[in-house]
Enzyme design. Structure first.
Site, short mmCIF file in Angstrom:
data_model
loop_
_atom_site.label_atom_id
_atom_site.label_comp_id
_atom_site.label_asym_id
_atom_site.label_seq_id
_atom_site.Cartn_x
_atom_site.Cartn_y
_atom_site.Cartn_z
N GLY A 243 -11.13 1.27 -0.84
CA GLY A 243 -11.04 2.64 -0.35
C GLY A 243 -9.96 3.44 -1.06
O GLY A 243 -10.10 4.63 -1.26
N ILE A 470 -9.42 -4.18 3.98
CA ILE A 470 -9.91 -3.26 2.95
C ILE A 470 -10.48 -4.02 1.75
O ILE A 470 -11.08 -3.45 0.86
CB ILE A 470 -8.79 -2.27 2.55
CG1 ILE A 470 -9.28 -1.18 1.60
CG2 ILE A 470 -7.60 -3.00 1.96
CD1 ILE A 470 -8.26 -0.09 1.31
N THR A 472 -8.52 -6.82 0.55
CA THR A 472 -7.35 -7.39 -0.12
C THR A 472 -6.91 -8.72 0.47
O THR A 472 -6.01 -9.35 -0.07
CB THR A 472 -6.18 -6.40 0.00
OG1 THR A 472 -6.05 -6.06 1.39
CG2 THR A 472 -6.43 -5.15 -0.80
N PRO A 637 0.40 -15.80 -2.15
CA PRO A 637 0.68 -15.36 -3.52
C PRO A 637 -0.58 -15.12 -4.35
O PRO A 637 -0.57 -14.29 -5.25
CB PRO A 637 1.48 -16.53 -4.12
CG PRO A 637 2.01 -17.28 -2.94
CD PRO A 637 1.02 -17.09 -1.83
N GLU A 710 0.32 -1.04 -2.94
CA GLU A 710 0.50 0.17 -3.73
C GLU A 710 1.57 0.07 -4.82
O GLU A 710 1.47 0.72 -5.85
CB GLU A 710 0.82 1.34 -2.77
CG GLU A 710 -0.45 1.81 -2.08
CD GLU A 710 -0.25 2.43 -0.72
OE1 GLU A 710 0.32 1.76 0.16
OE2 GLU A 710 -0.65 3.58 -0.54
MO1 MOS Z 1 -3.30 3.88 0.92
S1 MOS Z 1 -3.34 5.65 -0.13
O1 MOS Z 1 -2.10 4.19 2.06
O2 MOS Z 1 -4.80 3.62 1.52
#
Ligand code: MOS
Length: 753
Positions: A243, A470, A472, A637, A710
């Protein structure tokens, strides 16, 4: 915040590289993504989108569309039915970027705005009908210009985001100064999974299968906008094909699907096309940033001033917050960040991976490189000598900051000390090399979270939390925590996420989902364990009958007297007691707005990049990247490395390829497809060497975990453009770097200069 100091000296599962537990579901195609949901009697919706960027709808002729095969209904502003606006957001609830409900009125404010929607038996019929709806407009002039700084800026006026000292004075008297403008284009989130909504409606209740990074907020917003109580809306997102922030908050298509389902009293599916995804589900706005730096002769920063302007939509304010990191990354007595908005006839911008800091650090870390050149100082050294002792923007101590070690470790792994500073001065195999670097940082935080863990008579555990994965590894990391606490193997742990009816969990955003669920899941598992020990000590036929539950412990999935070896499996304990399951619920608070917060929480990192340059054919490639990340303890990891690698790849795209182009004549984003909107792929990226420093941040949560979604993207574009300058002598301050920018490289000549 509670000071739970459960320091994990040893764990069989925390910190162990662990494959995703949902991997087999995805690789076998059995994972149900939102648009995979199908119902008997399902109808399909397709929106009609505005072909002007500014104006008023003067007429909508639906007569042809309505008579087309399979068409069930055509809706527009006159007949969609009631939709409402939300009250102002509070905290992380009730957030919606585009506040105007779809089809609210006849005003068009951006190209691609929904103006009607057709519903039919098949998706092809719906699309054909949507395209047959004739909309006429009274056009008004639009503005989609990407010239932002220095142009008249609409209200609200630029605001001071960070301020200390007096930058004007410090800049005027500086020994060394740098002043430049850095420009970033609009970037569009391009997750492979399209945005989609499958809405089922029955007796006033909505079940919505959504592509959402925040199911609880999505439920609350949809309930408010549909005008029904929150308990009448259930939002489900079992899996997400990513996303990047574009799926954080609800977009108009979700309301269209729900309204159509309500009006027709049957389930409706709406999948947003790739092209529409460039129009109406958010983007990172175009941004101009002027950065001024001042330093004394030794390189100590005396002033940092950053003035940015980002575009926003006509009706709503989106502030990119480019100064997020500027106040604390380096020591400087004088700092000023101002931010302004420029209204444009574009869809509503939104958070895109690393909002604020990612664009902000592109500018700041480019400027630091340019300042180092003026000082004739190594850029790593410039950063090292400007390391602050504390967070100078708040006065708080850093909870856990190891930026210097990121810089020195990265430099060593990369071989930075072999760098010669002259432009084009480094060669290998007939290629000119450019070496560049940048530092990075991203917020470390946690939000409120709740989770429940059940231990079952069949020897399994089940954990539920209203967060979502999401893509991950949230399913996996939650299972790891339950395994850590109970000693059960991963294949005995079921993780249920992605449903707004579960105990409320964090958004999959801000890199704080993991850090947020840690305390809640651990507490839930501990409480479930305690409840199991109560069963073991308190039931008639139990082998532990007569013992106090405090004398017992749950180890490796079995109950035993503390320190003893004779153990009874938890399944056996529950079987003997004839109890089906025990459970515990954990609840934890967030760091946001917490007055007791004593620390500055951030993650840090450094990127070192090598590019190769062939001036004869103007061929630029990124050939080597070393990244060092300080983001707390890595719980998994393997997934974490994957996150950083993916972010760095995105950084290559940000530096070299990504740009949404608006056709100034029509106001349309014209490269609205994956062929013309270029993202970095494997061939553009070398092997990425990722190192985690792995210092636990116990002030943030009991496992010392932060997040890594991020930070890997922050700084990459600057490290690349810094390397490009080292190779070519061209300083590109207008992303992305294009071949045309480099054609004037005086390269070969300068190599000997
Ligand atoms: Mo992120 S831009 O906080 O999904």
């Amino acid at each position: 915040m509670e000071q739970a100091q459960e320091q994990i000296k040893e764990s069989k599962i925390i910190g162990v590289p662990t494959s995703r537990i949902d991997g087999p579901l995805k690789t076998t195609g059995t994972a149900m993504y939102s648009s995979d949901h199908h119902f008997l009697n399902l109808a399909y919706a397709w929106p009609t989108t505005a072909t002007v960027a500014s104006g008023t709808i003067s007429n909508i002729d639906t007569s042809v569309a309505e008579k087309m095969p399979g068409v069930l209904a055509v809706y527009h502003h006159g007949n969609l039915g009631p939709l409402y606006r939300t009250p102002p957001a509070a905290g992380f609830s009730m957030i919606v970027d585009e506040k105007r409900p779809p089809l609210e009125d006849t005003t068009v404010r951006y190209y691609g705005q929904y103006v009607a929607v057709a519903v039919a038996q098949t998706v092809e019929q719906a699309r054909a009908a949507a395209e047959a709806i004739k909309v006429t407009y009274a056009k008004t002039p639009h503005n989609t210009s990407d010239k932002l700084l220095g142009t008249p800026i609409s209200e609200p006026k630029p605001k001071e985001a960070t301020k200390r000292g007096d930058t004007t004075k410090a800049l005027a008297s500086a020994a060394v100064k740098h002043d430049a403008v850095y420009v970033m284009p609009t970037e569009t989130h391009n997750p492979i999974e399209l945005h989609a909504s499958v809405a089922a409606y029955k007796d006033g209740k909505y079940t919505l299968y959504e592509t959402s990074q925040a199911v609880v907020n999505h439920r609350d917003v949809l309930a408010a906008m549909l005008g029904v109580p929150p308990e009448n809306v259930q939002v489900i997102t079992r899996f997400l094909g990513s996303g990047f922030g574009g799926k954080l908050w609800p977009w108009p298509h979700s309301l269209l699907a729900a309204s159509c389902a309500r009006n027709l009293n049957r389930p409706v599916k709406l999948v947003v096309s790739r092209s529409m995804m460039f129009q109406s589900v958010g983007h990172r706005p175009a941004i101009d940033q002027r950065v001024q730096l001042a330093a004394d002769a030794s390189g100590k920063l005396t002033a940092i001033q950053q003035d940015y302007v980002n575009h926003t939509s006509i009706q709503d304010d989106y502030d990119e917050g480019c100064g997020e990191a500027t106040g604390f990354l380096y020591s400087s007595p004088n700092v000023l960040v101002t931010g302004g908005l420029a209204r444009r006839n574009v869809g509503m911008p939104t958070a895109m991976r690393g909002p604020g800091a990612v664009p902000g650090l592109y500018a700041l870390e480019s400027a630091m490189d340019e300042l180092a050149l003026k000082l004739k100082m190594d850029p790593v050294q410039l950063r090292l000598i400007n390391e602050p002792e504390k967070d100078e923007s708040t006065g708080q101590p850093f909870s856990s900051r190891h930026l210097k070690e990121c810089l020195t470790t990265g430099a060593e792994k990369f071989g930075w000390n072999e760098r010669t500073p002259g432009i084009g001065s480094m060669q290998r195999d007939g290629l000119t090399l450019g070496w560049g670097m940048a530092a990075c940082t991203w917020i470390a935080a946690r939000s409120e979270a709740e989770a429940t863990v059940e231990l079952h008579q069949d020897g399994s555990a089940r954990v539920i939390c209203g967060t979502q994965d999401i893509g991950t590894g949230t399913y996996t990391v939650i299972a790891q925590m339950v395994a850590h606490e109970t000693g059960l193997p991963l294949n005995k742990i079921e993780v249920v996420l992605g449903d707004s009816s579960l105990p409320p969990g964090p958004i999959s955003g801000g890199s704080w989902a993991t850090a947020s669920v840690v305390p809640a899941v651990l507490q839930a598992a501990q409480k479930a364990g305690k409840s199991l020990l109560d069963v073991a000590s308190g039931t008639v036929d139990s082998p532990f009958k007569g013992k106090k539950s405090e004398e017992l412990e749950l180890v490796d999935g079995s109950v035993r007297l503390k320190g003893q070896t004779n153990a009874v499996s938890l399944a056996e304990v529950l079987k003997i007691a004839k109890v089906k399951a025990v459970s515990g619920t954990g609840k934890s608070e967030g760091t946001f707005g917490n007055p007791a917060l004593k620390y500055s929480f951030h993650s840090y990192g450094a990127h070192f990049v090598e590019v190769t340059w062939q001036p004869e054919i103007a061929r630029l490639r990124v050939s080597r990247i070393v990244t060092v990340i300080d983001a707390g303890r890595m719980l998994n990891p393997k997934a974490a490395r994957n996150q950083i690698e993916g972010a760095v790849v995105m950084g290559v795209g940000m530096a070299l390829f990504e740009a949404t182009e608006y056709d100034q004549r029509s106001g349309a984003p014209i490269n609205s497809n994956l062929a013309d909107y270029v993202v970095a792929v494997n061939a553009d990226t070398p092997t990425i060497d990722v190192t985690f420093l792995d210092y636990p941040d116990y002030n943030l949560n009991p496992l010392g975990a932060r997040g890594v979604g991020e930070i890997g993207l922050a700084g990459v574009a600057a490290a690349i453009t810094n390397a490009v300058h080292h190779a070519t002598g061209i300083r590109v301050r207008n992303l992305p770097v294009r071949i045309e920018d480099l054609l004037t490289s005086p390269n070969g000549k300068l190599a000997s200069a």
